[in-house]
Scaffold this motif. Structure first.
Motif, mmCIF file in Angstrom:
data_model
loop_
_atom_site.group_PDB
_atom_site.id
_atom_site.type_symbol
_atom_site.label_atom_id
_atom_site.label_comp_id
_atom_site.label_asym_id
_atom_site.label_seq_id
_atom_site.Cartn_x
_atom_site.Cartn_y
_atom_site.Cartn_z
ATOM 1 N N SER A 181 0.677 -1.199 0.105
ATOM 2 C CA SER A 181 0.007 -0.047 0.131
ATOM 3 C C SER A 181 0.690 1.331 -0.055
ATOM 4 C CB SER A 181 -0.702 -0.053 1.257
ATOM 5 O OG SER A 181 -2.040 -1.091 1.104
ATOM 6 N N TRP A 182 1.887 1.050 0.611
ATOM 7 C CA TRP A 182 2.680 2.449 0.770
ATOM 8 C C TRP A 182 3.368 2.729 -0.614
ATOM 9 C CZ3 TRP A 182 3.919 5.971 4.168
ATOM 10 C CH2 TRP A 182 5.253 6.988 3.988
ATOM 11 N N PHE A 183 3.530 1.732 -1.408
ATOM 12 C CA PHE A 183 4.122 1.942 -2.757
ATOM 13 C C PHE A 183 3.136 1.902 -3.964
ATOM 14 C CE2 PHE A 183 7.200 -0.250 -0.500
ATOM 15 C CZ PHE A 183 8.404 0.735 -0.497
ATOM 16 N N LEU A 184 2.202 1.315 -3.764
ATOM 17 C CA LEU A 184 0.943 1.135 -4.954
ATOM 18 C C LEU A 184 -0.294 1.578 -4.823
ATOM 19 C CD1 LEU A 184 2.225 -2.643 -5.737
ATOM 20 C CD2 LEU A 184 3.154 -0.478 -6.845
ATOM 21 N N LEU A 185 -0.705 1.904 -3.467
ATOM 22 C CA LEU A 185 -2.203 2.393 -3.202
ATOM 23 C C LEU A 185 -2.234 3.798 -3.201
ATOM 24 C CD1 LEU A 185 -4.527 0.530 -2.525
ATOM 25 C CD2 LEU A 185 -4.213 1.273 -0.144
ATOM 26 N N PRO A 186 -3.194 4.436 -4.001
ATOM 27 C CA PRO A 186 -3.494 5.890 -3.886
ATOM 28 C C PRO A 186 -3.719 6.353 -2.256
ATOM 29 C CG PRO A 186 -4.909 4.784 -5.367
ATOM 30 C CD PRO A 186 -4.326 3.919 -4.639
ATOM 31 N N LYS A 187 -2.907 7.451 -1.968
ATOM 32 C CA LYS A 187 -2.994 8.206 -0.802
ATOM 33 C C LYS A 187 -4.574 8.156 -0.312
ATOM 34 C CE LYS A 187 1.436 10.008 -0.588
ATOM 35 N NZ LYS A 187 2.081 9.390 -2.090
ATOM 36 N N SER A 188 -5.423 8.465 -1.145
ATOM 37 C CA SER A 188 -6.664 9.081 -0.800
ATOM 38 C C SER A 188 -7.306 7.677 -0.218
ATOM 39 C CB SER A 188 -7.371 9.334 -1.984
ATOM 40 O OG SER A 188 -7.159 8.609 -3.133
ATOM 41 N N ILE A 189 -7.073 6.616 -0.458
ATOM 42 C CA ILE A 189 -7.469 5.439 0.130
ATOM 43 C C ILE A 189 -6.884 4.758 1.486
ATOM 44 C CG2 ILE A 189 -6.396 3.694 -1.321
ATOM 45 C CD1 ILE A 189 -10.359 3.803 -0.492
ATOM 46 N N MET A 190 -5.711 5.382 1.799
ATOM 47 C CA MET A 190 -4.835 4.775 2.568
ATOM 48 C C MET A 190 -5.141 4.581 4.092
ATOM 49 S SD MET A 190 -1.730 3.589 3.110
ATOM 50 C CE MET A 190 -0.646 4.133 1.744
ATOM 51 N N SER A 191 -5.878 5.652 4.527
ATOM 52 C CA SER A 191 -6.592 5.707 6.066
ATOM 53 C C SER A 191 -7.838 4.624 5.973
ATOM 54 C CB SER A 191 -7.195 7.202 6.208
ATOM 55 O OG SER A 191 -8.161 7.549 5.437
ATOM 56 N N LYS A 192 -8.513 4.439 4.928
ATOM 57 C CA LYS A 192 -9.508 3.562 4.975
ATOM 58 C C LYS A 192 -8.850 2.167 4.912
ATOM 59 C CE LYS A 192 -13.817 2.506 2.252
ATOM 60 N NZ LYS A 192 -13.770 1.246 1.746
ATOM 61 N N THR A 193 -7.731 1.846 4.301
ATOM 62 C CA THR A 193 -7.075 0.611 4.256
ATOM 63 C C THR A 193 -6.488 0.178 5.473
ATOM 64 O OG1 THR A 193 -6.614 0.935 1.861
ATOM 65 C CG2 THR A 193 -5.234 -0.670 3.261
ATOM 66 N N ILE A 194 -6.288 1.219 6.167
ATOM 67 C CA ILE A 194 -5.458 0.945 7.714
ATOM 68 C C ILE A 194 -6.651 0.724 8.613
ATOM 69 C CG2 ILE A 194 -4.291 2.122 9.691
ATOM 70 C CD1 ILE A 194 -2.772 3.763 7.495
ATOM 71 N N ARG A 195 -7.780 1.405 8.570
ATOM 72 C CA ARG A 195 -9.075 0.871 9.353
ATOM 73 C C ARG A 195 -9.477 -0.505 9.119
ATOM 74 N NH1 ARG A 195 -10.704 5.844 8.195
ATOM 75 N NH2 ARG A 195 -12.667 5.010 6.852
ATOM 76 N N GLU A 196 -9.322 -0.825 7.777
ATOM 77 C CA GLU A 196 -9.895 -2.073 7.503
ATOM 78 C C GLU A 196 -8.716 -3.290 7.748
ATOM 79 O OE1 GLU A 196 -11.656 -2.308 3.518
ATOM 80 O OE2 GLU A 196 -12.793 -0.629 3.813
ATOM 81 N N VAL A 197 -7.693 -2.961 7.817
ATOM 82 C CA VAL A 197 -6.672 -3.926 8.179
ATOM 83 C C VAL A 197 -6.945 -4.285 9.689
ATOM 84 C CG1 VAL A 197 -4.263 -4.008 8.793
ATOM 85 C CG2 VAL A 197 -4.554 -3.345 6.562
#
Length: 661
Positions: free
Chosen positions: A94-110
């Motif tokens: 995610s750090w390299f390939l995921l848009p930053k706009s979806i990062m916080s949502k991804t972290i919550r879902e992790v």
């Protein structure tokens, strides 16, 4: 207990392994190429109910008791290795390939996935599993695993209760008791699932209670399988019917909109047919295919195939293209199989097969700790980036909507909110819970501004397309003695177009009842929906506003809806850039309410109107960023920051209306 709790056959069922692979493969195929749901997850749930019940009954038959710690440690050793490992890989990628706009949502879902509440996370965040306009994390499919984990805990409590009743009251009709308890769970969950799917399908899709009946069906099949006798011919026919019916599920039904209601019984009955067919060995039966060595081997890694395919698919979508072609899609499936095989062999099996719990949980602890450190690193990195950006913000550099009057006078700056923050740049009513969700019809009222000794009250009413103007209204009224109310419900227009027995219709009725005696001087609401040409829908919204004006004497400011798009503007902005996104925006027709709005403005009907469409364009062209502020947080909703930049525009309009009140 000297006698077995209940006589069941505990033997390896190779056709079930093959069925698990078919279910996983169908999920992947429908996700990759058709952007549809296949019904494969529902098959997983039935199989899980069948297998865990077999394991529970066998344990009780063998030991005469049922203890929590051995039960839960076995499950943790089965589920957590693959779960933790994939979550760690996703965090790194995610750090390299995921848009930053979806990062916080991804972290919550992790985090939600690690603790098996991902389904509730998605439900509360109003996620639509297959809405292409919503940005998807690589982990949304973990909702099914979370429900499975919750189900295992529920079934422990259920069978603990059953065993307690048997021992305490020396019950002998054990099978009847188990069937009764499971039957009650099945019927109650099934009825609730049908009801909730009808009134709030997105919510019903994810929550646990609407899925219990699927597990219960598998459990009932386990308990009663030995009593069901079928001949070889029927076994052959129903087996192939089950497999063909399962494959066609995603084609015959629009699963993403109809499940988990009664239609979900289709793939489950298909799975039931296949399991029943497997009780007989026939020359041409489906068992010969599903129980073949290759299918059994693939079934053994189907759990990993399900987990990997969506991860690979979403990273591909964000970095290459939205829909994979045949060869890329096939490559994703093959890669999922290979990764699942390697993960099962080198990560999962050493932990699952270990008799040394200390060794197993030490490894799980290490992997889990690494994930926590990765989460912390991503959060800190995002915070540092946001802080640096905020240090450069001035009113002159970030004028937002008012910049359309003189766009060349504004120096280019890195847009705000930062991409990592846009998704959560929400109006106050959403953040403080005043916005009414889809679960019920009661009205919630958010109160802002001056709450005592105020000169006038402004009520913002309607769906999220009214709610996202709250920032503008609060900014417009901050220097005045006004009270501002937010009365909004997601997905619900303030309109006469709903029936009295619909939750949306009931909510509208409740709002009207409140307004009848409320101290409100001005209502603000959007009066059109720019995603439809239907004159009727627009007129129903106007009719509701006209009713309030005529019956209650409340002034009304009707807003023309903002332009909407078929794609996620934020995602496009970050992945293909500003210029290409602007071209994409201008290639779509976004004036679907044009003719109605002009007619409405001309007729007026004593309602005040405001058309803000020009504030989404520069020199006649739509833009995703104006005045260095990102406009959209998805395909249709404004960022709160851009909404606030409309403050001066709303200030003038509101004061013009209220001066005569």
């Amino acid at each position: 207990m000297n006698q077995p709790l209940i006589n069941i056959e505990r033997k390896f069922r190779p056709e079930i392994e093959g069925l698990r692979f078919v279910a996983a493969l169908l999920v992947a195929i429908y996700h990759i190429w058709f952007n549809r749901v296949s019904g494969g997850v529902d098959v997983f749930f039935v199989i899980s109910g069948f297998l865990i019940t077999t394991s529970i009954i066998s344990t009780i038959n063998r030991t005469g008791e049922y203890r929590f710690w051995p039960y839960i440690t076995k499950l943790m050793k089965r589920l957590l290795p693959s779960l933790f490992f994939i979550l760690g890989i996703v965090l790194v990628l995610s750090w390299f390939l995921l848009p930053k706009s979806i990062m916080s949502k991804t972290i919550r879902e992790v985090f939600a996935s690690m603790f098996f509440y991902q389904n509730w996370q998605l439900a509360f965040s109003s996620t639509d599993y297959l809405d292409s306009s919503q940005m998807k994390t690589p982990l949304e499919h973990f909702w099914a695993l979370s429900i499975q984990g919750q189900f295992y805990l529920i079934w422990f409590l259920v069978f603990t209760f059953i065993l307690f009743m048997i021992k305490k009251y020396r019950l002998t009709k054990v099978k009847t008791l188990i069937n009764t308890v499971l039957g009650i769970l099945f019927v109650s969950s099934f009825i609730y699932s049908i009801y909730l799917t009808a009134v709030n399908q997105p919510w019903a899709y994810f929550i646990t209670m609407t899925r219990v009946w699927e597990f219960a069906l598998g459990s009932l099949l386990c308990i009663n399988l030995s009593s069901i006798k079928i001949n070889k011919y029927i076994a052959t026919v129903i087996g192939w019917l089950g497999l063909i019916g399962l494959i066609l599920t995603g084609i015959v039904f629009n699963v993403s909109e109809m499940f988990p209601g009664y239609i979900a019984s289709w793939p489950m009955i298909c799975a039931l047919f296949i399991v029943l067919s497997g009780t007989r060995d026939t020359k041409y039966g489906v068992k010969r295919f599903l129980a073949s060595p290759v299918m059994v081997r693939l079934g053994g890694i189907s759990f990993g195939i399900y987990l990997w395919h969506w991860v690979l698919l979403e990273f591909y979508r964000y970095n290459v293209q939205e829909t994979p072609g045949f060869f890329i899609g096939t490559f994703i499936i093959i890669s999922s199989i290979i990764l699942s095989f390697l993960m099962t062999r080198y990560i999962e099996e050493p932990i699952r097969s270990s008799n040394n719990n200390k060794f197993a949980f030490k490894r799980l602890g290490i992997i889990g700790s690494v994930n926590v450190l990765l989460i912390g690193s991503l959060l800190i990195g995002g915070f540092i980036g946001q802080t640096k950006l905020e240090q450069n913000i001035t009113a002159e550099n970030y004028p937002g909507a008012v910049a359309v009057n003189n766009p060349n006078a504004i120096p280019d700056q890195e847009p705000i909110p930062a991409f990592s923050e846009v998704f959560h740049d929400l109006p106050k009513a959403h953040l403080d819970g005043s916005n009414q969700g889809l679960k019920d019809s009661d009205i919630k009222i958010g109160e802002y501004g001056k709450t005592e000794n105020y000169d006038a009250t402004i009520a913002l009413i309607g769906s999220s397309h009214s709610e996202h103007w709250l920032g503008a209204i609060l900014q417009a009224t901050k220097d005045y003695n006004y009270r501002v109310l937010s009365i909004t419900r997601s997905g619900t227009r303030f309109s006469t177009g709903y029936t009295d027995d619909d939750l949306k219709g009931i909510w509208n009725k409740n709002v009207l009842e409140y307004l009848k005696n409320a101290d409100v001087d001005l209502i603000v609401s959007h009066a059109t929906a720019s995603d439809t040409y239907k004159h009727k829908i627009h007129q129903q919204m106007v009719n509701q506003l006209q009713y309030v004006k005529d019956e209650y004497g409340i002034e009304v400011l009707a807003i023309r809806d903002d332009p909407r798009y078929s794609f996620n503007v934020l995602e496009s902005l970050e992945t293909i850039g500003l210029e290409e996104t602007a071209k994409r925006m201008n290639s779509e027709e976004n004036q679907k309410d044009e003719s109605f709005w002009r007619q409405f403005e001309n007729e007026n009907k004593s309602l005040h109107t405001i058309d803000l469409t020009d504030y989404f364009r520069i020199n006649g062209k739509f833009h995703p960023v104006i005045g260095n502020i990102v406009i959209y947080r998805d395909n249709r909703h404004l960022t709160n920051t851009y909404s606030e930049s409309f403050g001066p525009i709303f200030e003038e309009k509101i004061n013009e209306i209220l001066k005569d009140v």
